[in-house]
Design a protein around this motif. Structure first.
Motif, PDB file in Angstrom:
ATOM      1  N   SER A   1       4.863  27.158  95.453  1.00 12.04           N
ATOM      2  CA  SER A   1       3.672  27.511  96.244  1.00 12.04           C
ATOM      3  C   SER A   1       2.560  26.485  96.057  1.00 12.04           C
ATOM      4  CB  SER A   1       3.181  28.917  95.873  1.00 12.04           C
ATOM      5  OG  SER A   1       2.601  28.954  94.579  1.00 12.04           O
ATOM      6  N   LEU A   2       2.438  25.950  94.837  1.00 15.23           N
ATOM      7  CA  LEU A   2       1.436  24.906  94.594  1.00 15.23           C
ATOM      8  C   LEU A   2       1.795  23.625  95.344  1.00 15.23           C
ATOM      9  CD1 LEU A   2       0.738  25.313  90.762  1.00 15.23           C
ATOM     10  CD2 LEU A   2      -0.508  26.304  92.689  1.00 15.23           C
TER      11      LEU A   2
ATOM     12  N   GLY B   1      -0.825  22.475  97.834  1.00 18.63           N
ATOM     13  CA  GLY B   1      -1.496  21.307  97.272  1.00 18.63           C
ATOM     14  C   GLY B   1      -1.049  19.987  97.853  1.00 18.63           C
TER      15      GLY B   1
ATOM     16  N   ASN C   1      -9.656  26.201  93.174  1.00 15.56           N
ATOM     17  CA  ASN C   1      -9.078  27.472  92.755  1.00 15.56           C
ATOM     18  C   ASN C   1      -8.929  28.439  93.924  1.00 15.56           C
ATOM     19  OD1 ASN C   1      -8.717  26.817  90.067  1.00 15.56           O
ATOM     20  ND2 ASN C   1     -10.743  27.538  89.455  1.00 15.56           N
TER      21      ASN C   1
ATOM     22  N   LEU D   1      -5.516  27.413  95.269  1.00 11.79           N
ATOM     23  CA  LEU D   1      -4.382  27.627  94.372  1.00 11.79           C
ATOM     24  C   LEU D   1      -4.181  29.098  94.026  1.00 11.79           C
ATOM     25  CD1 LEU D   1      -4.684  24.527  92.018  1.00 11.79           C
ATOM     26  CD2 LEU D   1      -3.546  24.774  94.230  1.00 11.79           C
ATOM     27  N   SER D   2      -5.250  29.869  93.989  1.00  9.12           N
ATOM     28  CA  SER D   2      -5.092  31.305  93.692  1.00  9.12           C
ATOM     29  C   SER D   2      -4.446  32.043  94.860  1.00  9.12           C
ATOM     30  CB  SER D   2      -6.447  31.930  93.361  1.00  9.12           C
ATOM     31  OG  SER D   2      -7.302  31.898  94.488  1.00  9.12           O
TER      32      SER D   2
ATOM     33  N   SER E   1      -2.117  30.457  96.858  1.00 12.52           N
ATOM     34  CA  SER E   1      -0.949  29.686  97.288  1.00 12.52           C
ATOM     35  C   SER E   1       0.320  30.523  97.358  1.00 12.52           C
ATOM     36  CB  SER E   1      -0.748  28.484  96.358  1.00 12.52           C
ATOM     37  OG  SER E   1      -0.497  28.901  95.026  1.00 12.52           O
TER      38      SER E   1
END
Length: 592
Positions: free
Chosen positions: A442-443, A447, A509, A512-513, A515
């Motif tokens: 997921s990152l 990302g 964040n 990423l939180s 993702s």
């Protein structure tokens, strides 16, 4: 004893009615007519049902053993492996220059699903070899390819990938394995690798290890990593096997599942290694293997769901418990089969609608790989790069969930070894972990992949769905039952991506939180898109007077369930994404 049935009819439907491969402008696809693919799939299915599936519980019960440095695979595995070799299955899509059959990756994926469903632990031996073959084929020298690939393609030699060490997994910049240059151009490899699937076994004459290591004096971190070919037995100039290399299996992991596959601690004590690709560019070469492995793991995830569902369905049709709330349906029996109960049907349809959509998603992804490789199509290459973390992460999460749902269908019987469901659950669990945990997937998606080509690739995917909806909006039933739900889900996905663009830069964040939810949101949209395409194919078949109306009506009913009962999860995932990072990051680490 669990059973397995090869889903060749469903596969043929996807290949020819949905993807229409014979009409595709991909070199080699014109040879894939119905009769040819039927012959290949039927033979692979026969091998899976008659040879591999009966060995699945054997491998689980016996596991592998290590004695005096020798790893023995479970009873029957060697004979089954020899049958796979004799059938040429290991070189199905490999380069004909090295003894392969040169068939498309799509056909390799279809056959691979059956091998995984019937015996996942066994198939990993050849699966790792296929990945190592791909890395050497893409990055090896002509001499290296000539030395190793023919034997790997025929299956007499196998391959592995050696990344993880006791102190590092995801952060490979921390690896300590060293590669000392020698005057003859070779390297002495020293270090320890852990969790090496198929690292040592008795199935092949040689094992070709691909090992990540650092050459002293190189850059720090991942920029200083190189990739090396380190064979178990050194290969002489004439191709014969020489002396044993300085490497050994230091132990076998005791695992939750995949007992039939040897998961090894590998010790390298000044072993002779050969640089593959450029010095300090090992990650690029290894990712050829990693990306293929991630697609293969996504397939493993849903393939375990396939066999689990088949056994759950058989149980539900046979198990007698209670009566249907609307009246007795089996008057000649003391109770009705549990499939009459709405909650059991919900459970089964959740499984069925996922695995059929997941298969379509995987086959579509495999066709993108073929288009990228055989046509040199950069857009297809970028699109499958975007889809890879979704295929791996979403399909393994939902595949494991499917095995648990199947186990639940059996009630107490599902918790016992006799029925086999608990093995499917245990075996499927690893797919969410290895080749990069699903959190890492997921990152990677949020990302790195969303920003691919400045965001043009993901925007192109959005436009692909918009175009499909617009093009087919005139079909009343398709539009109402499939396209409208897909449109709503796609808007949720676009809104989540927009949230990241607006909030992720100022506070990473926030991206990423969310993702993991974004990965699942995108996974649902992709599977929903597949169901819309399957629905179109089945509507067309019915309108054209197909002789198999029941098959297509079943497809449509299954698809309607997904669109009505699973696809709406996108709204929940969007809400979580837009909740941002505040609630995730609020607690101090000491207060957890």
């Amino acid at each position: 004893m669990p059973h397995y049935t090869a889903p060749t009819k469903d596969m043929q439907y996807l290949l020819h009615d949905v993807l229409k491969i014979s009409d595709a402008d991909i070199p080699g696809y014109d040879e894939l007519d119905r009769d040819f693919t039927s012959a290949v799939l039927e033979e692979a299915g026969k091998l899976s049902v008659e040879v591999l599936a009966p060995l699945n519980p054997v491998g689980d019960e016996q596991g592998c053993t290590l004695e005096n440095g020798v790893v023995r695979t479970p009873e029957g595995f060697k004979d089954a492996y020899d049958q796979m070799r004799a059938g040429g299955w290991m070189g199905l899509d490999a380069d004909p220059d090295y003894g392969g059959q040169g068939m498309p990756y799509l056909l390799h994926s279809a056959v691979g699903e059956m091998f995984v469903s019937s015996n996942m632990a066994f198939n990993m031996y050849q699966g790792l070899t296929h990945g190592a073959y791909a890395a050497i084929h893409a990055h090896g020298s002509e001499d290296q390819k000539a030395t190793y690939l023919p034997k790997m393609v025929e299956g007499s030699w196998s391959g592995t990938m050696n990344l993880t060490e006791p102190q590092c997994g995801t952060d490979l910049g921390l690896i300590r394995t060293k590669a000392e240059p020698q005057d003859d151009g070779t390297y002495k490899i020293s270090g320890q690798k852990i969790w090496i699937s198929a690292g040592e076994h008795d199935l092949t004459d040689n094992i070709i290890h691909l090992v990540l290591a650092k050459i002293p004096g190189g850059p720090e971190g991942v920029k200083g990593i190189s990739l090396f070919i380190v064979p178990k037995f050194l290969v002489s100039e004439d191709g014969s096997l020489g002396e044993r290399n300085s490497l050994s299996c230091g132990g076998l992991e005791k695992k939750m599942g995949i007992h039939g596959n040897a998961t090894c601690v590998m010790n390298y004590d000044g072993a002779t290694g050969y640089l593959i690709g450029e010095m300090h560019k090992g990650m690029r070469a290894m990712f050829t293997m990693m990306n293929e492995a991630r697609l293969g793991v996504g397939l493993q995830g849903y393939a375990q769901g396939v066999v689990a569902y088949q056994n759950a369905l058989a149980f539900a049709q046979d198990r007698l418990q209670g009566r249907a709330v609307t009246g007795t349906e089996a008057a000649d029996k003391p109770a009705d089969p549990i499939i009459v109960h709405p909650d059991v049907r919900r459970n089964l349809l959740h499984q069925k609608s996922f695995i059929e959509g997941a298969r379509a998603f995987t086959f579509w992804g495999a066709s993108l790989i073929d288009r990228a490789h055989r046509n040199g199509d950069k857009e297809a290459d970028d699109l499958i790069s975007l889809m890879t973390p979704v295929l791996k992460g979403f399909l393994t999460d939902k595949g494991f969930e499917t095995t648990v749902l199947a186990q639940q269908t059996l009630g107490g019987s599902g918790f016992t070894q006799e029925w086999g469901l608990e093995q499917f659950v245990r075996d499927a669990r690893i797919t969410m972990i290895y080749e990069g945990t699903n959190g890492i997937q997921s990152l990677d998606l949020v990302g790195r992949k969303l920003g691919l080509n400045g965001g043009k690739t993901v925007m192109g995917f959005f436009e692909m769905i918009k175009g499909y909806i617009k093009e087919n909006a005139g079909h009343e039933a398709l539009n109402a039952e499939f396209l409208k739900p897909l449109k709503k889900a796609s808007k949720d996905l676009q809104q989540a991506a927009m949230y990241f663009m607006q909030n992720g830069m100022k506070n990473p964040n926030n991206a990423l939180s969310g993702s993991y939810d974004f990965m699942h949101l995108m996974g649902h949209v992709c599977v929903g898109f597949m169901w819309a395409q399957m629905a179109k194919a089945s509507y067309e078949a019915l309108e054209n007077g197909t002789s198999d109306a029941e098959f297509h009506q079943t497809k449509l009913a299954t698809g309607r369930y997904y669109m009505a009962r699973q696809l709406p999860a996108t709204s929940t995932h969007l809400a979580r994404v837009e909740a941002g990072a505040d609630t995730v990051m609020e607690l101090e680490a000491a207060n957890f």
